[in-house]
Structure formats: C-alpha cells, structure tokens
Design a protein around this motif. Structure first.
Motif, PDB file in Angstrom:
ATOM      1  N   ASP A 197      40.373  33.100  35.734  1.00  0.00           N
ATOM      2  CA  ASP A 197      39.680  32.195  36.650  1.00  0.00           C
ATOM      3  C   ASP A 197      39.489  30.814  36.045  1.00  0.00           C
ATOM      4  O   ASP A 197      39.676  29.790  36.715  1.00  0.00           O
ATOM      5  N   LEU A 226      42.864  29.118  35.997  1.00  0.00           N
ATOM      6  CA  LEU A 226      43.245  28.637  37.324  1.00  0.00           C
ATOM      7  C   LEU A 226      42.558  27.318  37.649  1.00  0.00           C
ATOM      8  O   LEU A 226      43.170  26.377  38.154  1.00  0.00           O
ATOM      9  N   ARG A 233      48.282  25.266  37.089  1.00  0.00           N
ATOM     10  CA  ARG A 233      48.045  25.511  38.522  1.00  0.00           C
ATOM     11  C   ARG A 233      49.076  24.784  39.377  1.00  0.00           C
ATOM     12  O   ARG A 233      49.677  25.360  40.284  1.00  0.00           O
ATOM     13  N   ASP A 291      51.395  30.381  45.305  1.00  0.00           N
ATOM     14  CA  ASP A 291      50.040  30.087  45.756  1.00  0.00           C
ATOM     15  C   ASP A 291      49.220  29.654  44.551  1.00  0.00           C
ATOM     16  O   ASP A 291      48.929  30.450  43.656  1.00  0.00           O
ATOM     17  N   ARG A 292      48.860  28.373  44.490  1.00  0.00           N
ATOM     18  CA  ARG A 292      48.145  27.887  43.306  1.00  0.00           C
ATOM     19  C   ARG A 292      46.688  28.315  43.292  1.00  0.00           C
ATOM     20  O   ARG A 292      45.966  27.965  42.365  1.00  0.00           O
ATOM     21  N   THR A 293      46.223  29.038  44.302  1.00  0.00           N
ATOM     22  CA  THR A 293      44.876  29.614  44.271  1.00  0.00           C
ATOM     23  C   THR A 293      44.904  31.056  43.790  1.00  0.00           C
ATOM     24  O   THR A 293      43.870  31.714  43.728  1.00  0.00           O
ATOM     25  N   ASP A 294      46.096  31.562  43.471  1.00  0.00           N
ATOM     26  CA  ASP A 294      46.265  32.962  43.072  1.00  0.00           C
ATOM     27  C   ASP A 294      46.331  33.023  41.553  1.00  0.00           C
ATOM     28  O   ASP A 294      47.263  32.495  40.936  1.00  0.00           O
ATOM     29  N   SER A 329      47.189  35.327  39.677  1.00  0.00           N
ATOM     30  CA  SER A 329      48.362  36.033  39.164  1.00  0.00           C
ATOM     31  C   SER A 329      49.580  35.128  39.063  1.00  0.00           C
ATOM     32  O   SER A 329      50.573  35.481  38.426  1.00  0.00           O
ATOM     33  N   ALA A 330      49.524  33.946  39.678  1.00  0.00           N
ATOM     34  CA  ALA A 330      50.637  33.001  39.614  1.00  0.00           C
ATOM     35  C   ALA A 330      50.600  32.192  38.324  1.00  0.00           C
ATOM     36  O   ALA A 330      51.536  31.453  38.027  1.00  0.00           O
TER      37      ALA A 330
END
Length: 648
Positions: A343, A346, A353, A362-365, A367-368
């Motif tokens: 977190d 991110l 990010r 997805d830059r809010t994920d 796992s990315a």
C-alpha cells in the motif's frame, strides 16, 4: 475566465513580478489556480463534489478551458513580424489556458492522511519501561553503525531489531566507500571527494540534499575504516573483496560524461560466492555489546513516544505480542524502506505506480506494482510524530527494465533489437530505471554481441554495474576458463555469473561466423540481413572512432571482427519489474534531524539509512556499484555524530 486573482494580482502582474523576483511566496501561491478560490468557483467546486459524493460523475467536459476561444472575436492575427511586435506591447508574457478544478472529493482522489497511515496507534498495555540515552530502531547497516558509534562515545544505547537473533538476515554485501584504506593500501589512487559529490548531485539533478551527499562522498571511507576495526581481521582478509582496485588499465574514468570510480567492497566467500555480510555484521553487533550497548531482538517498532512536540522514546511489540516502552533522550530511526509494503509502495512510489499505468495496468491495483524491502514501519512512526516525506519523483531502486541482457562477465556491448539493428547507446545504461527500455513491448529481442577480444575490451570499460571485478583473480580465471571452453551452436555453454550471489551460471552462445551467430540468436530473413549489415556499419564506426548513429563513447567502440563470436540475448516480458528497495523517505536537515512540514527539527528524532530521505533525489544511480549500502552505513555514522554533539 477571470484574469485577476482574489487579492487583486493579475496574471500579467504575476509574470512581471516573477521575472523581477519581487513577489512574495504568498502572492505566488494566490495565483496558482486559474480562478479565485472564493466566489462562484468555490460554489461550483462544492456542488460538484456533493454531486459526485451522491454517485454522480464529474462534469469533465465542463472543466475545459475557454481561453482564447471567442474572448476577442475581433482580433486579427499579425501577418508580419513588425505587426506582431506591436501587438505584444511591452512584451511581458501572459499566461492562460487553464481551467477550473472539478472539485474531486478526498474519497475519490488522495488524502493528506493516507489509508495506509491512518492515525497513530494508542498502546495502553505496556508491560515494562526502560530508558537509555540513545535508542536506535533497526539493526541493519545504518542502525548498527549508529548504535556502535554512540556507544563508543560513552552513551547508553539500546539497539532494537524486529528480526529475531537466529533469523536475522541482510540484503546485500556491496559497499561503495570512497578512499577507504583497503583500496589505498593496494595502490588505488585517491579519489577527489568533491568530484564524487558533484557527480552524485548532477545525477540527482540537484534534488538530493547536498549536505547528506557531501557526507557520503567525504566520510564514507572514514566510516568504513572505523567499522573494519570492529570486524575480526581474518574476516576482513578472507571476505572483503576490493572490487576493481587495480582499475581498468585503459579506462579514462569518464564514459559519455558519466564518471565512475573503483571503491566497492564486496563481502563474499571465494569458493561459494555467497554473500557473507549477514554473518560478518554480527561481529559489529558484538562490538556494540562489548562497548556497553544492549540489543533487543524481535522488537517491532509500533509508535514513537512524545512529550509535547519532542520525541522521547518508542513502544515495541515482541514476538510474543507483549508491548515494551524504551525512553530515550534521542531516537535514531533506521528501520528500512517501504518496498515490502504494497500500500505504501502504491501511494508513495509515483514512478512505479505510473510505470504500471504506462503498461495499461490498473495503477490503483497493488498487485500491478511489485517490489522487495521492509514494511515501512519506521517511516510511518516518523510521520505520526510530525515528519513529512521527501518530494517526488520517488523512484524505486532499479524499477522497470534495468538494462540489456549483458554477458555473465558484465560489460557494455553493442546491442541489437528485434529487427537486427542497433537501437541505443549502450554506454549510458546505469543501474536504475532506463527510460525507453522500460517501454519495450513483450517479446522484444535484445542481443549483446562481442568477439574473441572480449577480455581486452573490458579493460576500456567503467565500474559501477558495467563490468566484472577484474581485480579478483579467481573470478577472472574461472570466467576465462569458461570462455576458453566455449562450444559453438544453439545449445550454448555456461559461464559463471559472478555479478550475482552463489554458484550461478549464464548461457553464452558462440559461433565461428556472424552468419551462424545470427541464426543462433534467431534472426531470419530481413532481420538477419539487417543484423549483418548493422555489424558491418558498426565496425566502420569503430574504425572511424566516432559513433555517428548512437553516440557511444569512443573508448568503448569495440569492433566485432575476430572469431569466435559471442552473443547473450533474451526477450522482454512486457511488464515492468518491481525493482529493489525504495530510497524515498522522510525529510531531514544536514544533521539527520527529522523535519516537520515547516522544516523545523523534531526534537529528539533522527533518521538514517532508508528512513532518511533526499539521499538520491530523483533516482538511485551508481557511479560506483554498492553505494546504496555505502550511503546507508555513512548516514548512520554521521547521524550518530549529530546525536552525540546534540546530547553534549
């Protein structure tokens, strides 16, 4: 659109004042938006935000600018330079083209108190309390050095580490420490510390804290020599490898404007190539205890203790869940980075990010965005105490594609892409994110090529992560034997990869002709013809002594002409790598005192290692490989000196 701000300044006034340097910061801030913060714009923001909060979408099209879109319908464009000059009047630039804010609510955008931070925990069941002069949180490189330094100065010191004694491990063993005695005693020329300082500041584009960078450039050798006096001599003799201390005899120190110097010590076992520093650092822990210091193993930092605005200690949780409080006159935070906290990674690592976003992820994920490192608890403890994070860009160490697939023995070599053509200046690749290399599509082929003269060519190349340790005879002997035993054909042959730890090998491919080598790499048809023509073109540039195509440094123009020919190649995976640890951290002053948003020191609180921000600015870079650990160690050494002076 209104041209006058709420306090009466127009954009024209702003630009005049900015040019003359006469406007106050407050006045500049008042002109940051295109419309005043009060009045109709504020009402629009409020109503838009309320609508969105009720589930409606934001009116994105309503946000578009009307600047120069019918505001002066009678205006006629100048047709001559003279008419244009007359139309500009006094010539002061005017600004415009912005738009009103959408009024996005915090729930839909970002928070000053991020969800991963929340409020400082309240612990009301502390089992016991003890006290000391100096509390150091984290027994990694920075914390261990800081604790020992303070203990030797006669301070009572407690060093708390979240790992248990038996489980304790360290990440790396590479330490770049300039002008340390191990190098100088072997005849390595002394480095001008101001050259080192200036190179790091240049690579950070001025974003790093100059005093912290100067400390590293000027005091890392002193720190290392002092540290080695606390390590058994047999460990130093057996495991401390002075990488490239002989230098590369044909390298002039500068490649494409980038400086590099021999200064890295690697703590490795010759037979296994295993990283020995996690074992060796225990002798520094023992030296700390022999100096009167106390270790607290399995102590996870939870929250700092404050008396008013001053930090006076910290609360920890042991492996059994029991809370303990340690009061101190000074606390040095050395608890590591946030790379292992998905977190925080991110939210804080804008490079990672947005790199994921550039790949369509997805830059809010979380796992990315991968990565390695500590849990960020030390940074959170500082933030709860009033600290602030350094400004961006916050780049992960080596995030993204790190570079071309070099040979097992390292080096910068001509690199050919999918179509068989050279596509970059191989010299400018350094450890860290490499710009457009991060943007290569999945399956993009990259092939490094050299010839029978590979070892001679290495003598013209720099240090950093570019080349093997040619001063370690055992490495050179094994790599040379591997290369001498080459096998031609598509199966390749193994070469010891000393750039990594343990007995790892990389596959190298050999051929008697360039035509055969192209087949092995996988070039066919037009790509094969391109490759053969490109090698011929490259050799012509080598003979000319100037790379007209990509600007490779002349000293690194190595022709590909003598059999056997060698290749190392791979394809990209199409996704950015997570990189290593994160160097972004809290703001400190030149004495490693943690700062508030007003840039005032928080009494009693200091930071070093990866809790101390502004050491690298925009991106980790390596004029000498191993400066992450070298810088961390030096920051702990210097932070301790500040604590000792402040307590005196």
């Amino acid at each position: 659109m209104k041209e006058t701000s709420a306090n009466g300044f127009s954009r024209r006034d702003f630009l005049k004042g900015a040019a003359a340097g006469t406007m106050s910061i407050a006045a500049l801030g008042a002109l940051a938006g295109c419309a005043p913060a009060g009045g109709e714009a504020a009402k629009t923001m409020a109503s838009t935000g309320e609508a969105a909060a009720e589930g409606s979408s934001y009116d994105v099209m309503g946000q578009l600018s009307t600047f120069n879109r019918g505001e002066a319908p009678d205006k006629v464009a100048a047709t001559t330079a003279e008419e244009y000059i007359i139309s500009k009047g006094d010539g002061v630039l005017s600004a415009g083209g912005g738009c009103d804010p959408l009024g996005i609510t915090p729930a839909d955008f970002m928070l000053n108190t991020p969800a991963w931070l929340g409020e400082a925990p309240v612990v009301d069941n502390v089992a016991d309390t003890e006290s000391c002069d100096v509390l150091v949180v984290g027994a990694g490189n920075a914390g261990t050095v800081a604790a020992l330094r303070c203990a030797e100065a006669g301070k009572s010191v407690i060093l708390a580490e979240m790992q248990t004694y038996d489980e304790y491990d360290e990440y790396a063993c590479d330490m770049a420490c300039y002008n340390n005695s191990l190098f100088l005693q072997k005849g390595t020329p002394e480095v001008d510390a101001m050259d080192v300082f200036n190179e790091y500041m240049r690579l950070s584009r001025g974003h790093a804290h100059q005093q912290l960078v100067r400390d590293y450039a000027t005091r890392s050798g002193e720190m290392f020599d002092w540290m080695c006096t606390h390590i058994p001599a047999e460990y130093v003799e057996k495991y401390a490898k002075t990488s490239n201390y002989k230098g590369n005899e044909n390298f002039n120190g500068n490649c494409c404007g980038q400086w590099s110097w021999p200064a890295m010590v690697q703590w490795r076992d010759e037979e296994t190539n295993i990283n020995m520093w996690p074992f060796v650092i225990r002798s520094v822990h023992s030296a700390f205890e022999n100096a009167g210091g106390q270790m607290r193993w399995g102590y996870q930092g939870v929250v700092l203790v404050k008396d008013g605005e001053a930090v006076t200690g910290a609360i920890f949780q042991d492996v059994d869940g029991t809370y303990h409080q340690i009061d101190a006159k000074a606390v040095i935070m050395c608890a590591g980075d946030f790379g292992g906290n998905p977190d925080m990674r991110l939210d804080l690592s804008d490079q990672m990010r947005n790199l994921a976003w550039s790949y369509g992820a997805d830059r809010t994920d979380v796992s990315a965005i991968g990565g390695m490192g500590r849990d960020g608890s030390g940074i959170k403890m500082c933030l709860w105490a009033g600290a602030t994070m350094e400004g961006g860009p916050r780049a992960g160490q080596a995030a993204g594609v790190n570079g071309v697939p070099g040979f097992a023995f390292g080096g910068n070599w001509p690199c050919f892409g999918n179509d068989g053509k050279r596509f970059m200046n191989e010299n400018v690749v350094k450890h860290g994110s490499n710009g457009f290399l991060d943007m290569l599509p999945e399956g993009f082929l990259m092939a490094n090529v050299t010839d029978a003269n590979w070892e001679t060519y290495l003598s013209y190349q720099g240090f950093g992560h570019e080349t093997m340790d040619r001063s370690s005879d055992y490495m050179v002997a094994e790599v040379r034997a591997n290369m001498d035993a080459y096998v031609t054909g598509p199966d390749g042959f193994d070469v010891r990869a000393f750039s990594r730890f343990g007995k790892e090998y990389s596959t190298v491919y050999a051929a008697d002709t360039l035509d055969e080598l192209a087949d092995i790499i996988g070039y066919a048809g037009e790509a094969k013809q391109n490759f053969l023509a490109e090698v011929e073109r490259y050799n012509e540039l080598c003979a000319k002594g100037h790379d007209d195509d990509w600007g490779c440094d002349p000293q690194s123009l190595f022709p590909i002409k003598d059999a056997p020919f060698f290749a190392s190649f791979s394809t990209t995976g199409g996704n950015p790598s997570g990189g290593l640890c994160q160097h972004a951290a809290v703001c400190t002053d030149g004495g490693y005192r943690v700062l508030t948003g007003a840039k005032a020191p928080i009494a009693g609180l200091y930071a070093a290692g990866n809790n101390c921000g502004q050491r690298y600015g925009i991106q980790y870079a390596t004029p000498t490989a191993g400066n992450s650990c070298g810088s961390a160690l030096t920051s702990g050494f210097c932070a301790a000196d500040s604590v000792i002076a402040d307590l005196a």
